[in-house]
Scaffold this active site. Structure first.
Site, short mmCIF file in Angstrom:
data_model
loop_
_atom_site.label_atom_id
_atom_site.label_comp_id
_atom_site.label_asym_id
_atom_site.label_seq_id
_atom_site.Cartn_x
_atom_site.Cartn_y
_atom_site.Cartn_z
N SER A 99 0.79 -1.23 0.00
CA SER A 99 0.00 0.00 0.00
C SER A 99 0.82 1.28 0.00
CB SER A 99 -0.96 0.00 1.19
OG SER A 99 -2.02 -0.89 0.98
N GLY A 322 2.88 -0.84 3.96
CA GLY A 322 2.44 -1.65 2.84
C GLY A 322 2.48 -3.12 3.21
#
Length: 369
Positions: A99, A322
Protein backbone atom coordinates in the site's frame (compact mmCIF):
# COMPACT_ATOMS: atom_id res chain seq x y z
CA UNK A 1 -4.03 -6.39 1.50
CA UNK A 2 -5.67 -5.77 4.85
CA UNK A 3 -5.88 -2.11 5.81
CA UNK A 4 -3.18 -0.67 8.04
CA UNK A 5 -3.91 -0.39 11.71
CA UNK A 6 -5.65 2.92 12.31
CA UNK A 7 -2.89 5.43 13.16
CA UNK A 8 -3.11 6.76 16.69
CA UNK A 9 -1.07 8.74 19.19
CA UNK A 10 1.42 6.36 20.76
CA UNK A 11 1.66 5.85 24.49
CA UNK A 12 4.26 8.12 26.02
CA UNK A 13 6.64 5.40 27.19
CA UNK A 14 10.13 6.73 27.94
CA UNK A 15 12.59 5.46 25.38
CA UNK A 16 14.90 4.26 28.15
CA UNK A 17 12.23 1.73 29.13
CA UNK A 18 11.90 0.62 25.52
CA UNK A 19 15.65 0.07 25.39
CA UNK A 20 15.60 -1.98 28.56
CA UNK A 21 13.05 -4.24 26.94
CA UNK A 22 14.98 -4.54 23.70
CA UNK A 23 18.59 -4.90 24.78
CA UNK A 24 18.51 -8.52 26.01
CA UNK A 25 16.90 -9.82 22.84
CA UNK A 26 19.45 -8.03 20.68
CA UNK A 27 22.21 -10.21 22.11
CA UNK A 28 20.36 -13.51 21.85
CA UNK A 29 21.52 -16.38 19.68
CA UNK A 30 22.52 -16.12 16.01
CA UNK A 31 20.03 -13.53 14.73
CA UNK A 32 22.43 -12.44 11.99
CA UNK A 33 21.96 -8.84 13.04
CA UNK A 34 24.10 -6.50 10.93
CA UNK A 35 25.62 -3.39 12.39
CA UNK A 36 23.99 -0.16 11.21
CA UNK A 37 26.72 1.78 9.49
CA UNK A 38 27.40 4.36 6.83
CA UNK A 39 29.97 3.04 4.39
CA UNK A 40 32.41 0.38 5.68
CA UNK A 41 31.48 -1.52 8.83
CA UNK A 42 32.31 0.40 11.98
CA UNK A 43 33.46 -1.13 15.26
CA UNK A 44 30.57 -2.04 17.54
CA UNK A 45 31.91 0.24 20.28
CA UNK A 46 31.48 3.25 17.97
CA UNK A 47 27.74 2.78 17.65
CA UNK A 48 25.68 5.63 19.11
CA UNK A 49 22.92 4.95 21.65
CA UNK A 50 20.37 5.78 18.94
CA UNK A 51 21.96 3.32 16.52
CA UNK A 52 22.10 0.62 19.19
CA UNK A 53 18.43 1.18 20.00
CA UNK A 54 17.47 0.91 16.36
CA UNK A 55 19.52 -2.25 15.86
CA UNK A 56 17.95 -3.81 18.94
CA UNK A 57 14.44 -2.98 17.79
CA UNK A 58 15.20 -4.38 14.34
CA UNK A 59 16.50 -7.62 15.82
CA UNK A 60 13.24 -8.04 17.71
CA UNK A 61 11.30 -7.99 14.44
CA UNK A 62 12.97 -11.35 13.85
CA UNK A 63 13.12 -12.80 17.37
CA UNK A 64 9.79 -11.63 18.75
CA UNK A 65 8.03 -10.53 15.55
CA UNK A 66 8.57 -13.95 13.95
CA UNK A 67 9.86 -12.54 10.66
CA UNK A 68 12.49 -14.63 8.83
CA UNK A 69 14.48 -11.47 8.14
CA UNK A 70 14.23 -7.70 8.52
CA UNK A 71 16.19 -4.72 7.25
CA UNK A 72 16.07 -0.96 7.39
CA UNK A 73 17.64 2.10 5.84
CA UNK A 74 17.63 5.42 7.71
CA UNK A 75 18.49 8.66 5.94
CA UNK A 76 19.27 12.13 7.25
CA UNK A 77 21.60 15.04 6.53
CA UNK A 78 24.66 13.03 7.60
CA UNK A 79 24.01 10.17 5.16
CA UNK A 80 22.35 6.79 5.40
CA UNK A 81 22.55 3.86 7.81
CA UNK A 82 21.66 0.28 6.91
CA UNK A 83 20.95 -2.54 9.34
CA UNK A 84 19.63 -6.06 8.93
CA UNK A 85 18.62 -8.99 11.09
CA UNK A 86 17.94 -12.62 10.31
CA UNK A 87 19.17 -14.11 7.04
CA UNK A 88 18.46 -13.86 3.34
CA UNK A 89 18.03 -10.10 2.97
CA UNK A 90 20.37 -7.55 1.35
CA UNK A 91 20.45 -3.76 1.17
CA UNK A 92 19.87 -3.68 -2.59
CA UNK A 93 16.98 -6.18 -2.66
CA UNK A 94 13.80 -5.44 -4.54
CA UNK A 95 10.56 -6.21 -2.68
CA UNK A 96 6.82 -5.67 -2.95
CA UNK A 97 5.83 -2.42 -1.27
CA UNK A 98 2.07 -3.01 -1.01
CA UNK A 99 0.00 0.00 0.00
CA UNK A 100 2.94 2.38 -0.19
CA UNK A 101 1.71 2.45 -3.79
CA UNK A 102 -1.07 4.73 -2.51
CA UNK A 103 1.37 7.55 -1.78
CA UNK A 104 2.54 7.42 -5.40
CA UNK A 105 -1.03 7.42 -6.73
CA UNK A 106 -2.08 10.27 -4.46
CA UNK A 107 0.94 12.31 -5.58
CA UNK A 108 -0.01 11.86 -9.24
CA UNK A 109 -3.63 12.86 -8.57
CA UNK A 110 -2.54 15.98 -6.67
CA UNK A 111 -0.14 16.90 -9.47
CA UNK A 112 -3.05 16.68 -11.91
CA UNK A 113 -5.07 18.90 -9.59
CA UNK A 114 -2.23 21.43 -9.52
CA UNK A 115 -2.29 21.38 -13.33
CA UNK A 116 -6.07 22.05 -13.29
CA UNK A 117 -6.75 18.80 -15.11
CA UNK A 118 -9.07 17.68 -12.35
CA UNK A 119 -10.48 18.99 -9.09
CA UNK A 120 -10.62 17.19 -5.77
CA UNK A 121 -14.27 18.23 -5.59
CA UNK A 122 -15.03 16.43 -8.86
CA UNK A 123 -17.39 13.52 -8.43
CA UNK A 124 -16.30 10.05 -9.40
CA UNK A 125 -19.05 10.21 -12.02
CA UNK A 126 -17.41 13.25 -13.61
CA UNK A 127 -14.58 10.97 -14.75
CA UNK A 128 -16.08 7.47 -14.63
CA UNK A 129 -19.74 8.08 -15.49
CA UNK A 130 -22.14 5.39 -14.37
CA UNK A 131 -19.46 3.09 -13.00
CA UNK A 132 -20.17 3.35 -9.28
CA UNK A 133 -23.79 2.25 -8.90
CA UNK A 134 -25.60 -0.43 -6.95
CA UNK A 135 -26.37 -1.51 -3.38
CA UNK A 136 -26.65 2.13 -2.33
CA UNK A 137 -23.34 3.17 -3.90
CA UNK A 138 -23.54 6.26 -6.11
CA UNK A 139 -20.53 7.81 -7.83
CA UNK A 140 -22.44 11.06 -8.31
CA UNK A 141 -22.23 11.65 -4.58
CA UNK A 142 -18.57 10.69 -4.09
CA UNK A 143 -15.71 13.10 -4.66
CA UNK A 144 -12.08 12.43 -5.52
CA UNK A 145 -11.24 13.91 -2.14
CA UNK A 146 -13.32 11.18 -0.49
CA UNK A 147 -11.39 8.51 -2.39
CA UNK A 148 -8.02 10.03 -1.45
CA UNK A 149 -8.91 10.27 2.25
CA UNK A 150 -10.75 6.91 2.54
CA UNK A 151 -13.99 8.61 3.51
CA UNK A 152 -16.05 7.38 0.54
CA UNK A 153 -17.60 4.46 2.42
CA UNK A 154 -16.86 2.12 -0.51
CA UNK A 155 -16.39 -1.51 0.49
CA UNK A 156 -12.83 -2.88 0.35
CA UNK A 157 -12.79 -5.51 -2.39
CA UNK A 158 -9.82 -7.28 -0.76
CA UNK A 159 -12.03 -8.19 2.17
CA UNK A 160 -13.62 -10.67 -0.26
CA UNK A 161 -10.55 -11.70 -2.24
CA UNK A 162 -8.13 -11.79 0.75
CA UNK A 163 -5.58 -10.20 -1.55
CA UNK A 164 -5.02 -13.47 -3.40
CA UNK A 165 -7.15 -13.14 -6.57
CA UNK A 166 -5.73 -11.29 -9.61
CA UNK A 167 -8.32 -8.86 -10.95
CA UNK A 168 -8.75 -6.11 -13.48
CA UNK A 169 -9.62 -2.73 -11.97
CA UNK A 170 -13.18 -3.10 -13.24
CA UNK A 171 -13.55 -6.51 -11.62
CA UNK A 172 -12.25 -5.16 -8.31
CA UNK A 173 -14.74 -2.29 -8.36
CA UNK A 174 -17.62 -4.58 -9.27
CA UNK A 175 -16.85 -6.82 -6.28
CA UNK A 176 -16.95 -3.76 -4.00
CA UNK A 177 -20.28 -2.66 -5.48
CA UNK A 178 -21.99 -5.89 -4.45
CA UNK A 179 -21.81 -4.53 -0.89
CA UNK A 180 -23.58 -1.52 0.60
CA UNK A 181 -21.34 1.38 1.55
CA UNK A 182 -20.30 2.36 5.04
CA UNK A 183 -21.20 5.83 6.26
CA UNK A 184 -19.84 8.45 3.88
CA UNK A 185 -17.58 10.95 5.60
CA UNK A 186 -16.23 8.43 8.12
CA UNK A 187 -12.69 7.15 7.75
CA UNK A 188 -12.78 3.54 6.56
CA UNK A 189 -9.66 2.30 4.79
CA UNK A 190 -10.58 0.70 1.48
CA UNK A 191 -8.33 -0.43 -1.35
CA UNK A 192 -11.23 0.16 -3.74
CA UNK A 193 -10.71 3.92 -3.38
CA UNK A 194 -7.24 3.80 -4.91
CA UNK A 195 -8.19 1.35 -7.65
CA UNK A 196 -10.77 3.95 -8.71
CA UNK A 197 -8.16 6.71 -8.50
CA UNK A 198 -5.94 4.69 -10.83
CA UNK A 199 -8.83 4.54 -13.29
CA UNK A 200 -9.39 8.30 -12.95
CA UNK A 201 -5.72 8.99 -13.74
CA UNK A 202 -6.03 6.95 -16.93
CA UNK A 203 -9.27 8.68 -17.92
CA UNK A 204 -7.78 12.15 -17.40
CA UNK A 205 -4.35 11.59 -18.98
CA UNK A 206 -4.94 8.85 -21.52
CA UNK A 207 -2.14 6.87 -19.87
CA UNK A 208 -2.12 4.21 -17.18
CA UNK A 209 -1.36 5.23 -13.60
CA UNK A 210 1.90 3.28 -13.93
CA UNK A 211 3.07 5.32 -16.92
CA UNK A 212 2.11 8.58 -15.23
CA UNK A 213 3.89 7.64 -11.99
CA UNK A 214 6.98 6.61 -13.93
CA UNK A 215 7.00 9.88 -15.89
CA UNK A 216 6.22 12.16 -12.97
CA UNK A 217 7.99 10.49 -10.04
CA UNK A 218 10.15 7.47 -10.78
CA UNK A 219 12.18 8.91 -13.67
CA UNK A 220 12.74 12.44 -12.27
CA UNK A 221 13.85 11.07 -8.89
CA UNK A 222 15.98 8.34 -10.48
CA UNK A 223 14.22 5.60 -8.53
CA UNK A 224 16.00 2.89 -10.51
CA UNK A 225 14.76 0.05 -8.30
CA UNK A 226 11.09 1.07 -8.39
CA UNK A 227 8.53 -0.24 -10.86
CA UNK A 228 4.90 -1.06 -11.48
CA UNK A 229 5.07 -4.70 -12.60
CA UNK A 230 1.58 -5.02 -14.09
CA UNK A 231 0.99 -8.76 -14.45
CA UNK A 232 4.64 -9.78 -14.03
CA UNK A 233 4.82 -12.29 -11.19
CA UNK A 234 8.60 -12.25 -10.63
CA UNK A 235 10.69 -9.72 -8.73
CA UNK A 236 13.63 -7.93 -10.42
CA UNK A 237 17.10 -9.04 -9.37
CA UNK A 238 18.49 -8.87 -6.80
CA UNK A 239 15.82 -10.07 -4.42
CA UNK A 240 15.42 -12.49 -1.56
CA UNK A 241 12.57 -14.85 -0.76
CA UNK A 242 9.17 -13.79 0.52
CA UNK A 243 6.97 -15.86 2.83
CA UNK A 244 3.26 -15.87 3.52
CA UNK A 245 1.93 -15.97 7.07
CA UNK A 246 1.69 -19.77 6.93
CA UNK A 247 5.37 -20.04 5.97
CA UNK A 248 4.80 -20.88 2.31
CA UNK A 249 6.98 -19.24 -0.33
CA UNK A 250 5.25 -16.18 -1.81
CA UNK A 251 8.12 -14.75 -3.85
CA UNK A 252 6.17 -15.24 -7.09
CA UNK A 253 2.95 -13.20 -6.96
CA UNK A 254 0.57 -11.71 -9.51
CA UNK A 255 0.48 -7.98 -8.61
CA UNK A 256 -3.04 -7.67 -10.01
CA UNK A 257 -4.27 -8.85 -6.61
CA UNK A 258 -3.73 -5.21 -5.60
CA UNK A 259 -3.35 -3.03 -8.71
CA UNK A 260 -3.26 0.72 -8.05
CA UNK A 261 -3.85 0.03 -4.35
CA UNK A 262 -0.65 -1.98 -3.82
CA UNK A 263 1.21 -3.09 -6.94
CA UNK A 264 4.53 -1.28 -6.44
CA UNK A 265 7.96 -2.92 -6.29
CA UNK A 266 10.78 -0.88 -4.76
CA UNK A 267 13.95 -0.83 -2.64
CA UNK A 268 14.84 0.66 0.74
CA UNK A 269 16.92 3.44 -0.81
CA UNK A 270 14.26 4.37 -3.37
CA UNK A 271 11.50 4.65 -0.77
CA UNK A 272 13.69 6.81 1.46
CA UNK A 273 14.47 9.04 -1.52
CA UNK A 274 10.83 9.27 -2.61
CA UNK A 275 9.45 10.28 0.79
CA UNK A 276 12.32 12.73 1.36
CA UNK A 277 11.58 14.38 -1.98
CA UNK A 278 7.82 14.41 -1.48
CA UNK A 279 7.82 15.87 2.03
CA UNK A 280 10.69 18.16 1.09
CA UNK A 281 8.49 19.87 -1.49
CA UNK A 282 10.09 18.54 -4.68
CA UNK A 283 7.00 16.87 -6.14
CA UNK A 284 4.06 19.11 -5.19
CA UNK A 285 3.53 22.86 -4.89
CA UNK A 286 3.18 23.97 -1.26
CA UNK A 287 -0.59 24.42 -1.52
CA UNK A 288 -1.05 20.83 -2.65
CA UNK A 289 1.42 19.50 -0.11
CA UNK A 290 -0.74 21.08 2.56
CA UNK A 291 -3.77 19.33 1.05
CA UNK A 292 -1.94 16.02 1.21
CA UNK A 293 -1.15 16.49 4.91
CA UNK A 294 -4.62 17.71 5.83
CA UNK A 295 -6.26 15.04 7.99
CA UNK A 296 -9.46 16.94 8.75
CA UNK A 297 -11.66 14.89 6.38
CA UNK A 298 -10.50 11.65 8.02
CA UNK A 299 -10.72 13.11 11.54
CA UNK A 300 -6.97 12.98 12.08
CA UNK A 301 -6.44 9.43 10.84
CA UNK A 302 -5.30 9.97 7.26
CA UNK A 303 -4.30 12.68 4.82
CA UNK A 304 -4.07 11.78 1.14
CA UNK A 305 -1.81 8.79 0.63
CA UNK A 306 -0.05 9.60 3.92
CA UNK A 307 -0.91 9.23 7.58
CA UNK A 308 0.60 10.75 10.74
CA UNK A 309 1.81 9.03 13.90
CA UNK A 310 2.71 11.00 17.01
CA UNK A 311 5.66 9.48 18.86
CA UNK A 312 6.28 9.53 22.65
CA UNK A 313 8.78 12.37 22.31
CA UNK A 314 6.17 14.58 20.61
CA UNK A 315 7.54 14.24 17.09
CA UNK A 316 4.96 13.44 14.42
CA UNK A 317 6.13 11.32 11.52
CA UNK A 318 4.38 10.94 8.18
CA UNK A 319 4.39 8.03 5.78
CA UNK A 320 2.59 4.83 4.92
CA UNK A 321 2.86 1.10 5.38
CA UNK A 322 2.44 -1.65 2.84
CA UNK A 323 1.25 -5.18 3.38
CA UNK A 324 0.92 -7.71 0.58
CA UNK A 325 1.38 -11.47 0.66
CA UNK A 326 5.02 -12.11 1.52
CA UNK A 327 5.99 -8.56 2.45
CA UNK A 328 5.46 -5.83 5.03
CA UNK A 329 7.06 -2.40 4.57
CA UNK A 330 6.89 0.81 6.58
CA UNK A 331 8.26 4.23 5.69
CA UNK A 332 8.10 7.17 8.10
CA UNK A 333 9.61 10.63 7.82
CA UNK A 334 9.68 13.99 9.54
CA UNK A 335 7.29 16.47 7.99
CA UNK A 336 10.14 18.28 6.23
CA UNK A 337 11.51 15.04 4.75
CA UNK A 338 14.95 15.57 6.24
CA UNK A 339 14.89 12.35 8.21
CA UNK A 340 13.42 9.16 6.76
CA UNK A 341 13.30 5.53 7.85
CA UNK A 342 12.14 2.55 5.79
CA UNK A 343 12.08 -0.95 7.21
CA UNK A 344 10.79 -4.20 5.80
CA UNK A 345 10.26 -7.81 6.74
CA UNK A 346 9.96 -10.67 4.26
CA UNK A 347 6.60 -11.88 5.48
CA UNK A 348 3.06 -10.48 5.68
CA UNK A 349 3.46 -8.63 8.93
CA UNK A 350 4.89 -8.34 12.40
CA UNK A 351 3.20 -10.53 15.00
CA UNK A 352 3.90 -8.17 17.91
CA UNK A 353 2.21 -4.78 17.26
CA UNK A 354 4.46 -3.01 19.79
CA UNK A 355 7.62 -3.55 17.74
CA UNK A 356 6.89 -1.05 14.98
CA UNK A 357 6.28 1.86 17.39
CA UNK A 358 9.46 0.93 19.24
CA UNK A 359 11.47 1.01 16.03
CA UNK A 360 10.04 4.40 15.01
CA UNK A 361 10.76 5.80 18.46
CA UNK A 362 14.33 4.45 18.37
CA UNK A 363 14.95 6.38 15.16
CA UNK A 364 12.99 9.59 15.64
CA UNK A 365 13.32 9.97 19.44
CA UNK A 366 17.01 9.09 19.84
CA UNK A 367 18.87 9.16 23.13
CA UNK A 368 21.83 11.49 23.26
CA UNK A 369 23.73 9.68 26.00
Amino acid sequence: MPPPRTPRTLLAIPLSLVLLGLAPAASQGPTGQGSATQGPAAPAAAASPAAAAMDAALALLVTRGKAPAASLLARDASGSRFADAGTGMARSDHFRAGSITKTFIATVVLQLAAEHRLSLSDSVDDHLPGLVRGEGNDGRRLTLRALLTHTSGLYDFTADTKGTVPLTPLQAVRIALTHPPADRGRFAYSNTNYVLLGMVVEQVTGHSYAIEAERRIITPLRLTGTSFPGARTSLPSPHGRAYAADGSDATELDPRVAGAAGELISTLADLDRFYAALLGGDLLPSRWMREMLNTRAAHGSYGMGLFPVKLPCGTTVWGHNGRITGSYVRTAATVDGRRVLTFRVNTDGVTDPDLEPALLAAEFCPRTS
